[in-house]
Scaffold this active site. Structure first.
Site, PDB file in Angstrom:
ATOM      1  N   CYS A 127     -64.124  -3.167 -17.062  1.00  0.00           N
ATOM      2  CA  CYS A 127     -64.447  -2.080 -16.140  1.00  0.00           C
ATOM      3  C   CYS A 127     -64.382  -2.542 -14.682  1.00  0.00           C
ATOM      4  O   CYS A 127     -65.341  -3.119 -14.165  1.00  0.00           O
ATOM      5  CB  CYS A 127     -65.832  -1.537 -16.454  1.00  0.00           C
ATOM      6  SG  CYS A 127     -66.318  -0.238 -15.315  1.00  0.00           S
ATOM      7  N   CYS A 130     -67.040  -1.040 -12.438  1.00  0.00           N
ATOM      8  CA  CYS A 130     -68.391  -1.597 -12.559  1.00  0.00           C
ATOM      9  C   CYS A 130     -68.468  -2.982 -11.928  1.00  0.00           C
ATOM     10  O   CYS A 130     -69.463  -3.330 -11.292  1.00  0.00           O
ATOM     11  CB  CYS A 130     -68.797  -1.766 -14.022  1.00  0.00           C
ATOM     12  SG  CYS A 130     -68.314  -0.438 -15.093  1.00  0.00           S
ATOM     13  N   ASP A 131     -67.439  -3.818 -12.118  1.00  0.00           N
ATOM     14  CA  ASP A 131     -67.569  -5.239 -11.806  1.00  0.00           C
ATOM     15  C   ASP A 131     -66.692  -5.722 -10.649  1.00  0.00           C
ATOM     16  O   ASP A 131     -66.814  -6.875 -10.231  1.00  0.00           O
ATOM     17  CB  ASP A 131     -67.222  -6.069 -13.063  1.00  0.00           C
ATOM     18  CG  ASP A 131     -68.164  -5.735 -14.210  1.00  0.00           C
ATOM     19  OD1 ASP A 131     -69.335  -5.427 -13.932  1.00  0.00           O
ATOM     20  OD2 ASP A 131     -67.725  -5.765 -15.371  1.00  0.00           O
TER      21      ASP A 131
END
Ligand code: NAP
Length: 315
Positions: A127, A130-131
């Site tokens: 992701c 997200c990261d």
């Protein structure tokens, strides 16, 4: 109803508005895959686009406004052999329902190569949204040649010093517009015709990806501190344990033009039954279809079963 992506939430809006008292069980990723994306530019009605998490939040509030009841839990077991259908849900206990909508979506695939599992969360991610933030000024790799890989590569260039796209073939699968965007981005480097072999680390973090160069037949190491895997998804149907008909990959089979599964009263919508279109708008469309199919089904059996029976029976 199981799942709260665009399919599940659209079904919830329709069913709640029809006074059908839907109970919506949301699993590990409330809101589904769109909560992991940034701007959605192709959902009709949003001239300037909308952020994925905002779109899902709006849909959820819209369903709640009409009385949909949301419960958090993880379904471990289902019994579809008789009515009412029984679900065992971690955190909730046994849930019984006359009719069930399966909209559990699909999960990111992994490469299944050495070094991958041990680096999830310490340099390997599925992701970018997200990261990506953690890779400011660092070199990263995106694996995949589809739209997701192109989109995530572009997104990662906001943070990373360089993003290398590793794809196992020379031709990309991504749509032309997405390919062109990535090709125009000066921070994206290309590693085409390279098959990932092993995630390399120094014992703590990722240091690179070993690949086979399919042009030369030689193995190479592509250095990077982060690896983002964007190679598609697997339908979330393992919990059904073979009780509903799926294809060989696990996508639920529905009767053409409907959301009916092989079990009366059980319907499927969204990515869990769609390996072709996989768009938020098509998921939402099939969510609407599932709600209408459930309504008609409950009307047809209302002499035998009470549609209001759905509910949580024990904590
Ligand atoms: P996808 O289209 O299935 O592409 C997956 C890519 O990963 C392919 O290039 C595939 O290679 C590669 N791959 C698969 N397994 C692999 C493995 N074991 N090792 C190495 N490479 C592997 O998946 P996606 O990119 O996630 O897209 C899914 C759907 O969502 C598509 O319909 C797409 O159009 C849509 N989508 C749209 C947008 C947008 O419009 N904004 C954004 C993201 C996704 P091969 O090509 O060799 O098979």
């Amino acid at each position: 109803m199981l799942g709260t992506g665009p399919a599940g939430l659209t079904a919830a809006i329709y069913l709640a508005r029809a006074n059908m008292n839907p109970i919506v069980i949301e699993g590990e990723q409330p809101g589904g895959q769109l909560t992991l994306t940034t701007e959605v530019e192709n959902f009709p009605g949003f001239i300037d686009g909308i952020m994925g998490p905002d779109l899902m939040d709006n849909m959820r509030k819209q369903a709640e406004r009409f009385g949909a009841e949301f419960k958090r839990g993880w379904v471990t077991d289902v019994d579809v052999s008789q009515k009412p259908i029984k679900l065992h849900v971690n955190g909730l206990g046994e849930v019984v329902t006359e009719s069930l909508i399966l909209s559990t979506g699909a999960s990111a695939k992994l490469l299944q190569i050495p070094g991958e599992q041990e680096h999830i969360g310490s340099g390997l991610s599925t992701c970018a949204t997200c990261d990506g933030f953690f890779y400011r000024g660092k070199k990263v790799i995106i694996v995949g040649g589809g739209d997701s890989a192109m989109e995530e590569a572009n997104f990662l260039t906001k943070f990373a010093s360089e993003v290398t796209i590793i794809h196992r073939r020379n031709e990309l699968r991504a749509s032309k517009i997405m390919q062109d965007r990535a090709k125009r981005n000066p921070k994206i480097a290309w590693g085409l015709n390279k098959t990932p072999l092993e995630v390399i680390g120094d014992g703590i973090k990722v240091t690179g990806l070993k690949v086979k160069n399919n042009d030369t037949g030689e193995d190479e190491i592509v250095e990077a501190e982060g690896i983002f895997v964007a190679i598609g998804h697997t339908p979330n149907t393992a919990f059904l344990k073979g009780q509903i008909e799926t294809d060989e990959v696990g996508y639920i089979q529905v009767k053409p033009g409907t959301t009916e599964t092989n079990i009366p009263g059980i319907y499927a919508c969204g990515d869990v039954q769609d390996d072709k279109y996989r768009q938020a708008i098509t998921a939402a469309g099939t969510g609407c279809m599932a709600a209408l199919d459930v309504e008609r089904y409950l009307e047809s059996v209302s002499n035998e079963w009470n549609p209001i029976l759905s509910g949580v029976t024990e904590g």
